[in-house]
Write a protein that holds these residues in place. Structure first.
Motif, PDB file in Angstrom:
ATOM      1  N   TYR A   5       2.146 -10.136   3.143  1.00 55.60           N
ATOM      2  CA  TYR A   5       0.867 -10.765   2.816  1.00 55.60           C
ATOM      3  C   TYR A   5      -0.179  -9.674   2.606  1.00 55.60           C
ATOM      4  O   TYR A   5      -0.025  -8.565   3.114  1.00 55.60           O
ATOM      5  N   VAL A   6      -1.227 -10.013   1.880  1.00 56.61           N
ATOM      6  CA  VAL A   6      -2.380  -9.091   1.847  1.00 56.61           C
ATOM      7  C   VAL A   6      -3.645  -9.824   2.279  1.00 56.61           C
ATOM      8  O   VAL A   6      -3.845 -11.001   1.975  1.00 56.61           O
ATOM      9  N   LEU A   7      -4.465  -9.058   2.981  1.00 54.39           N
ATOM     10  CA  LEU A   7      -5.759  -9.537   3.442  1.00 54.39           C
ATOM     11  C   LEU A   7      -6.799  -8.882   2.538  1.00 54.39           C
ATOM     12  O   LEU A   7      -6.808  -7.661   2.392  1.00 54.39           O
ATOM     13  N   MET A   8      -7.628  -9.705   1.907  1.00 53.59           N
ATOM     14  CA  MET A   8      -8.550  -9.185   0.898  1.00 53.59           C
ATOM     15  C   MET A   8     -10.013  -9.292   1.348  1.00 53.59           C
ATOM     16  O   MET A   8     -10.365 -10.163   2.122  1.00 53.59           O
ATOM     17  N   VAL A  12     -15.373  -2.960   0.406  1.00 52.17           N
ATOM     18  CA  VAL A  12     -14.540  -1.964   1.089  1.00 52.17           C
ATOM     19  C   VAL A  12     -14.980  -1.828   2.547  1.00 52.17           C
ATOM     20  O   VAL A  12     -14.156  -1.599   3.440  1.00 52.17           O
ATOM     21  N   THR A  13     -16.280  -1.989   2.784  1.00 52.81           N
ATOM     22  CA  THR A  13     -16.799  -1.889   4.150  1.00 52.81           C
ATOM     23  C   THR A  13     -16.124  -2.920   5.054  1.00 52.81           C
ATOM     24  O   THR A  13     -15.807  -2.630   6.210  1.00 52.81           O
ATOM     25  N   GLY A  14     -15.869  -4.117   4.522  1.00 53.20           N
ATOM     26  CA  GLY A  14     -15.174  -5.152   5.285  1.00 53.20           C
ATOM     27  C   GLY A  14     -13.752  -4.730   5.617  1.00 53.20           C
ATOM     28  O   GLY A  14     -13.251  -4.942   6.732  1.00 53.20           O
ATOM     29  N   ALA A  15     -13.085  -4.093   4.649  1.00 55.26           N
ATOM     30  CA  ALA A  15     -11.716  -3.620   4.878  1.00 55.26           C
ATOM     31  C   ALA A  15     -11.694  -2.564   5.977  1.00 55.26           C
ATOM     32  O   ALA A  15     -10.802  -2.545   6.830  1.00 55.26           O
ATOM     33  N   MET A  16     -12.706  -1.690   5.968  1.00 55.21           N
ATOM     34  CA  MET A  16     -12.782  -0.640   6.991  1.00 55.21           C
ATOM     35  C   MET A  16     -13.055  -1.227   8.374  1.00 55.21           C
ATOM     36  O   MET A  16     -12.538  -0.768   9.387  1.00 55.21           O
ATOM     37  N   GLN A  17     -13.879  -2.281   8.378  1.00 48.86           N
ATOM     38  CA  GLN A  17     -14.191  -2.951   9.640  1.00 48.86           C
ATOM     39  C   GLN A  17     -12.922  -3.584  10.220  1.00 48.86           C
ATOM     40  O   GLN A  17     -12.623  -3.446  11.404  1.00 48.86           O
ATOM     41  N   ALA A  18     -12.163  -4.259   9.345  1.00 52.07           N
ATOM     42  CA  ALA A  18     -10.921  -4.893   9.792  1.00 52.07           C
ATOM     43  C   ALA A  18      -9.925  -3.841  10.267  1.00 52.07           C
ATOM     44  O   ALA A  18      -9.279  -4.001  11.300  1.00 52.07           O
ATOM     45  N   GLU A  19      -9.832  -2.757   9.508  1.00 54.96           N
ATOM     46  CA  GLU A  19      -8.885  -1.705   9.881  1.00 54.96           C
ATOM     47  C   GLU A  19      -9.185  -1.163  11.270  1.00 54.96           C
ATOM     48  O   GLU A  19      -8.290  -0.978  12.088  1.00 54.96           O
ATOM     49  N   LYS A  20     -10.474  -0.924  11.530  1.00 55.19           N
ATOM     50  CA  LYS A  20     -10.867  -0.345  12.820  1.00 55.19           C
ATOM     51  C   LYS A  20     -10.487  -1.279  13.977  1.00 55.19           C
ATOM     52  O   LYS A  20     -10.044  -0.819  15.028  1.00 55.19           O
ATOM     53  N   ILE A  21     -10.648  -2.574  13.755  1.00 55.90           N
ATOM     54  CA  ILE A  21     -10.302  -3.543  14.804  1.00 55.90           C
ATOM     55  C   ILE A  21      -8.779  -3.641  14.965  1.00 55.90           C
ATOM     56  O   ILE A  21      -8.259  -3.619  16.074  1.00 55.90           O
ATOM     57  N   LEU A  22      -8.070  -3.700  13.839  1.00 51.96           N
ATOM     58  CA  LEU A  22      -6.606  -3.841  13.906  1.00 51.96           C
ATOM     59  C   LEU A  22      -5.934  -2.606  14.498  1.00 51.96           C
ATOM     60  O   LEU A  22      -4.898  -2.707  15.152  1.00 51.96           O
ATOM     61  N   LYS A  23      -6.536  -1.439  14.265  1.00 52.13           N
ATOM     62  CA  LYS A  23      -5.965  -0.196  14.816  1.00 52.13           C
ATOM     63  C   LYS A  23      -5.933  -0.241  16.336  1.00 52.13           C
ATOM     64  O   LYS A  23      -5.100   0.401  16.962  1.00 52.13           O
ATOM     65  N   LYS A  24      -6.895  -0.969  16.920  1.00 48.39           N
ATOM     66  CA  LYS A  24      -6.949  -1.055  18.383  1.00 48.39           C
ATOM     67  C   LYS A  24      -5.914  -2.050  18.919  1.00 48.39           C
ATOM     68  O   LYS A  24      -5.641  -2.099  20.108  1.00 48.39           O
ATOM     69  N   THR A  37      -3.021  -7.829 -10.127  1.00 46.59           N
ATOM     70  CA  THR A  37      -2.533  -9.152 -10.521  1.00 46.59           C
ATOM     71  C   THR A  37      -3.041 -10.231  -9.569  1.00 46.59           C
ATOM     72  O   THR A  37      -3.022 -11.412  -9.879  1.00 46.59           O
ATOM     73  N   ILE A  38      -3.491  -9.802  -8.400  1.00 44.98           N
ATOM     74  CA  ILE A  38      -3.935 -10.766  -7.390  1.00 44.98           C
ATOM     75  C   ILE A  38      -5.403 -11.100  -7.533  1.00 44.98           C
ATOM     76  O   ILE A  38      -5.806 -12.257  -7.578  1.00 44.98           O
ATOM     77  N   SER A  39      -6.220 -10.060  -7.595  1.00 44.71           N
ATOM     78  CA  SER A  39      -7.656 -10.319  -7.578  1.00 44.71           C
ATOM     79  C   SER A  39      -8.403  -9.077  -8.023  1.00 44.71           C
ATOM     80  O   SER A  39      -7.848  -7.982  -8.070  1.00 44.71           O
ATOM     81  N   THR A  40      -9.669  -9.250  -8.311  1.00 49.48           N
ATOM     82  CA  THR A  40     -10.513  -8.104  -8.657  1.00 49.48           C
ATOM     83  C   THR A  40     -11.509  -7.830  -7.542  1.00 49.48           C
ATOM     84  O   THR A  40     -12.532  -7.221  -7.769  1.00 49.48           O
ATOM     85  N   ASP A  41     -11.231  -8.314  -6.333  1.00 51.97           N
ATOM     86  CA  ASP A  41     -12.065  -7.981  -5.178  1.00 51.97           C
ATOM     87  C   ASP A  41     -12.098  -6.470  -5.008  1.00 51.97           C
ATOM     88  O   ASP A  41     -11.572  -5.746  -5.825  1.00 51.97           O
ATOM     89  N   CYS A  42     -12.660  -6.011  -3.908  1.00 50.95           N
ATOM     90  CA  CYS A  42     -12.782  -4.575  -3.697  1.00 50.95           C
ATOM     91  C   CYS A  42     -11.403  -3.931  -3.810  1.00 50.95           C
ATOM     92  O   CYS A  42     -10.388  -4.584  -3.600  1.00 50.95           O
ATOM     93  N   GLY A  43     -11.366  -2.648  -4.120  1.00 51.23           N
ATOM     94  CA  GLY A  43     -10.135  -1.986  -4.552  1.00 51.23           C
ATOM     95  C   GLY A  43      -9.022  -1.840  -3.539  1.00 51.23           C
ATOM     96  O   GLY A  43      -7.908  -1.482  -3.894  1.00 51.23           O
ATOM     97  N   ILE A  44      -9.302  -2.077  -2.254  1.00 49.71           N
ATOM     98  CA  ILE A  44      -8.233  -1.911  -1.278  1.00 49.71           C
ATOM     99  C   ILE A  44      -8.045  -3.182  -0.452  1.00 49.71           C
ATOM    100  O   ILE A  44      -8.938  -4.020  -0.368  1.00 49.71           O
ATOM    101  N   CYS A  45      -6.848  -3.312   0.097  1.00 52.96           N
ATOM    102  CA  CYS A  45      -6.568  -4.491   0.917  1.00 52.96           C
ATOM    103  C   CYS A  45      -5.675  -4.066   2.084  1.00 52.96           C
ATOM    104  O   CYS A  45      -5.198  -2.935   2.138  1.00 52.96           O
TER     105      CYS A  45
END
Lengths: 72, 394
Positions: A5-8, A12-24, A37-45
């Motif tokens: 699955y991907v979380l979108m 990008v700031t939202g992705a970084m926020q999620a990453e920081k929480i998930l890393k813990k 092919t999925i979306s044109t949201d921010c460039g990373i997921c």
């Protein structure tokens, strides 16, 4: 092949926020460029295996706003 | 300090008392963080998705997170990076006010607030200025009385860059919240040096700079935007954000709405380290030291014949910024002598705040200003006292 699955995120700031929480947490995940092919949201997921879906949702609940979760 | 003067006295020790203009030196980690980003990482934050781009985005996010903790924002997504407090204030002014709206500011404001507001006054925005005492203090009651039907925002600085006077932020925040209007705080002089809790203080918008009491570099600053306020706040700059790229419309979500163009990642890396230094040291410990330094200086300077202090003499009522005049002499002349004869670096003149100088009675000549910082020592204060004593009998 495991199911992914991907979380979108809108930002990008939202992705970084999620990453920081998930890393813990102990949940395995990976930051990848968002397949266009999925979306044109921010460039990373955040990509993770299907079995992590519920724990990811729980870890981020009311902490991080994400735009979508999709199976890839 | 590891720097020597270029003037005749080659090995003169320099004493930096201009921290209200920009803090110097910085914590070691500030330098290291910028160097490490520039040398070892270097990617564009969040634009590309490869490892060094993501690493750059992490650095920017960590700085946002630390800032959010320092001001009690509750969520790093509420913080937008700008190039300085002036840009953040311009967003808060031009982005909010329309002809017919009424805004309130105080007589102690810096030109970064008053120039944009005066420009908008010519375009039909109503402006009321709350007069302050000669000490630079504002009575919240006067602000309260100025509020009318079309009042949208109260703009107030947290502490004066001329006198250090600390403004009644909590009281004014309560007044704004009670009347359902916005409250924009200019924290250029205070973030990192005084306690700030944006939620408790009812702050709608908070402008900060990175290079003063946050111990980061010039070219960094930002704006806290309370949840919901972004719906009525227009950005100043539009452009690429790394998001919604298929659309010609500017994103409407935080923080991308206000962050067009590549950020100053080197600067933000340093800023993040500066804020972490503050979080580790504690605002209370920084405040305690700064009170001791400015308190000692004012106590001794108050006994120097011909030296006139401006603003509160109680160090608890101010940031460590001290304005003075010596025998009514030209502040520029005194500042030059301080630099050349004593190696003391200070700032003379109007400090970009003519309205504040009008309030305290030092316009148009201005004052001499010593602004102490966490990295000054008591020896620096003693040297400053000795210098003004010598200059007073010159």
């Amino acid at each position: 092949m495991p199911e992914y699955y991907v979380l979108m995120f809108k930002s990008v700031t939202g992705a970084m926020q999620a990453e920081k929480i998930l890393k813990k947490s102990a949940i395995p995940f990976k930051i990848i460029p968002l397949p266009k092919t999925i979306s044109t949201d921010c460039g990373i997921c955040i990509r993770f295996e299907a079995e992590q879906l519920e724990s990811i949702k729980l870890a981020l609940a009311s902490k991080v706003e994400y735009s979508d979760i999709r199976k890839i | 300090m590891p720097v020597t003067s270029n003037s005749k006295q080659e090995n003169m020790k320099l004493i930096y008392l201009d921290n209200a203009a920009t803090s110097w030196p910085k914590p070691e980690d500030t330098y290291k963080a910028a160097d490490s980003y520039a040398r070892d990482i270097g990617g564009s934050p969040g634009r590309s998705g490869h490892r060094i781009s993501v690493e750059a985005a992490r650095i920017v996010f960590d700085a946002r997170d630390s800032l959010s903790m320092l001001m009690g924002a509750g969520n790093p997504m509420r913080i937008v990076f700008c190039k300085n407090a002036t840009e953040a204030l311009n967003i808060s002014i031009f982005g909010l006010l329309n002809p017919g709206d009424h805004a309130i500011a105080t007589g102690m404001e810096h030109n970064s607030v008053l120039r944009p507001l005066k420009a908008l006054e010519k375009r039909g925005v109503e402006l009321s200025i709350a007069q302050c005492s000669p000490e630079g203090e504002v009575d919240p009651f006067i602000i309260n009385k100025m509020i009318k039907k079309n009042t949208r925002v109260i703009y107030m600085l947290h502490a004066s860059n001329v006198t250090g006077t600390i403004m009644p932020v909590e009281e004014v925040g309560k007044i704004a919240a009670g009347k359902g209007i916005l409250f924009c705080l200019d924290a250029a002089q205070t973030m990192g040096a005084l306690d700030i809790d944006v939620l408790k203080m009812n702050i709608s918008l908070l402008a900060f700079t990175g290079h003063k009491s946050l111990f980061g570099f010039q070219g960094t600053g930002g704006l806290y935007i309370r949840e919901g306020v972004e719906a009525m706040l227009k950005p100043l700059l539009l452009g690429g954000t790394g998001s919604n790229s298929e659309k010609f419309e500017q994103p409407d979500f935080m923080p991308d709405k206000y962050e067009s163009g590549t950020l100053n990642t080197h600067g933000i890396a340093g800023l993040g380290a500066g804020v972490d230094f503050i979080l580790n040291t504690g605002v209370a410990a920084i405040r305690k030291k700064e009170i001791e330094l400015s308190g000692k200086f004012m106590e001794e300077a108050g006994t120097v014949k011909g030296l006139r202090l401006f603003g509160p003499v109680d160090p608890l009522k101010k940031t460590p910024v001290v304005s003075f005049l010596l025998n009514g002499r030209d502040p520029a002349d005194i500042a030059l002598k301080l630099d050349e004869q004593f190696g003391i670096l200070s700032r003379a003149g109007l400090h970009c705040a003519p309205s504040a100088h009008m309030t305290i009675g030092s316009f148009p000549g201005g004052t001499n200003r010593f602004s102490f910082g966490y990295f000054n020592s008591m020896d620096d204060v003693k040297a400053a006292i000795k210098a003004v004593e010598e200059l007073s009998i010159e």
